[in-house]
Design a protein around this motif. Structure first.
Motif, short mmCIF file in Angstrom:
data_model
loop_
_atom_site.label_atom_id
_atom_site.label_comp_id
_atom_site.label_asym_id
_atom_site.label_seq_id
_atom_site.Cartn_x
_atom_site.Cartn_y
_atom_site.Cartn_z
N VAL A 152 0.85 -1.18 0.00
CA VAL A 152 0.00 0.00 0.00
C VAL A 152 0.89 1.23 0.00
N LYS A 153 0.47 2.26 -0.75
CA LYS A 153 1.22 3.51 -0.80
C LYS A 153 0.25 4.67 -0.91
N TYR A 154 0.74 5.85 -0.58
CA TYR A 154 -0.05 7.05 -0.82
C TYR A 154 -0.08 7.31 -2.32
N GLU A 155 -1.19 7.77 -2.82
CA GLU A 155 -1.31 8.10 -4.24
C GLU A 155 -0.27 9.15 -4.61
N GLY A 156 0.41 8.92 -5.71
CA GLY A 156 1.42 9.86 -6.19
C GLY A 156 2.80 9.63 -5.63
N THR A 157 2.95 8.59 -4.78
CA THR A 157 4.28 8.29 -4.23
C THR A 157 4.80 6.99 -4.84
N ASP A 158 6.07 6.72 -4.64
CA ASP A 158 6.70 5.53 -5.21
C ASP A 158 6.84 4.38 -4.23
N THR A 159 6.89 4.66 -2.95
CA THR A 159 7.22 3.65 -1.97
C THR A 159 5.98 2.98 -1.40
N ALA A 160 5.82 1.69 -1.69
CA ALA A 160 4.72 0.91 -1.14
C ALA A 160 5.23 0.15 0.08
N LEU A 161 4.38 0.04 1.09
CA LEU A 161 4.74 -0.67 2.31
C LEU A 161 3.97 -1.99 2.38
N GLU A 162 4.66 -3.04 2.77
CA GLU A 162 4.04 -4.37 2.84
C GLU A 162 3.25 -4.50 4.14
N LEU A 163 2.00 -4.94 4.01
CA LEU A 163 1.10 -5.07 5.15
C LEU A 163 0.34 -6.38 5.06
N ALA A 164 -0.13 -6.85 6.20
CA ALA A 164 -0.99 -8.03 6.21
C ALA A 164 -2.35 -7.66 5.65
N PHE A 165 -2.96 -8.57 4.90
CA PHE A 165 -4.30 -8.36 4.38
C PHE A 165 -5.28 -8.40 5.55
N GLY A 166 -6.26 -7.51 5.51
CA GLY A 166 -7.28 -7.46 6.55
C GLY A 166 -8.42 -6.59 6.09
#
Length: 140
Positions: A105-119
């Motif tokens: 998941v990342k903020y719109e317009g940014t490059d870095t996505a962070l890995e999170l557990a699905f929930g």
């Protein structure tokens, strides 16, 4: 200061690199076990086998999207489990299969996505904010 320590060699190719590494670190002693390659192969035999499957979905995070992702995640899990079974490494052989559903998941317009557990949406949002704050020290 590692110069007074001994460098312990492991793995099949450890002996090929040990002297250069020891020289670079200023170490004078290298310990090379005669069965280092066998120990490496034994470790590989004990290692867990894994299959990764992922799919990119660039859409705003909503509860509806998370519901739409569930069948996609189920399909990816089935593919990975089938791949493990084809390698004779899954539950059919008495080995349990563990499936981890993750989101990037990342903020719109940014490059870095962070890995999170699905929930659910609240869990994912809270986890994202915590991970983002830990990584960047601020929230956008």
């Amino acid at each position: 200061d590692v110069t007074s320590y001994a460098l312990a060699v492991f793995g099949g190719a450890g002996g090929q690199h040990a002297c250069l590494v020891a020289d670079a670190l200023g170490m004078r002693t290298v310990l090379a076990h005669p069965l280092a390659g066998v120990l490496s192969a034994y470790g590989m035999g004990l290692a867990e086998q894994a299959e990764l499957r992922q799919r990119t979905v660039e859409r705003p995070l909503t509860a509806a999207l998370l519901q739409e992702l569930q069948p996609l995640l189920d399909d990816l899990a089935a593919q990975a489990t089938a791949a493990l079974r084809s390698q004779r490494a899954a539950a059919d052989d008495g080995c349990p299969v563990s499936v981890q559903r993750r989101l990037y998941v990342k903020y719109e317009g940014t490059d870095t996505a962070l890995e999170l557990a699905f929930g659910d949406l609240a869990q994912v949002q809270a986890a994202f904010e915590a991970a983002y704050l830990q990584r960047f020290s601020f929230l956008a």
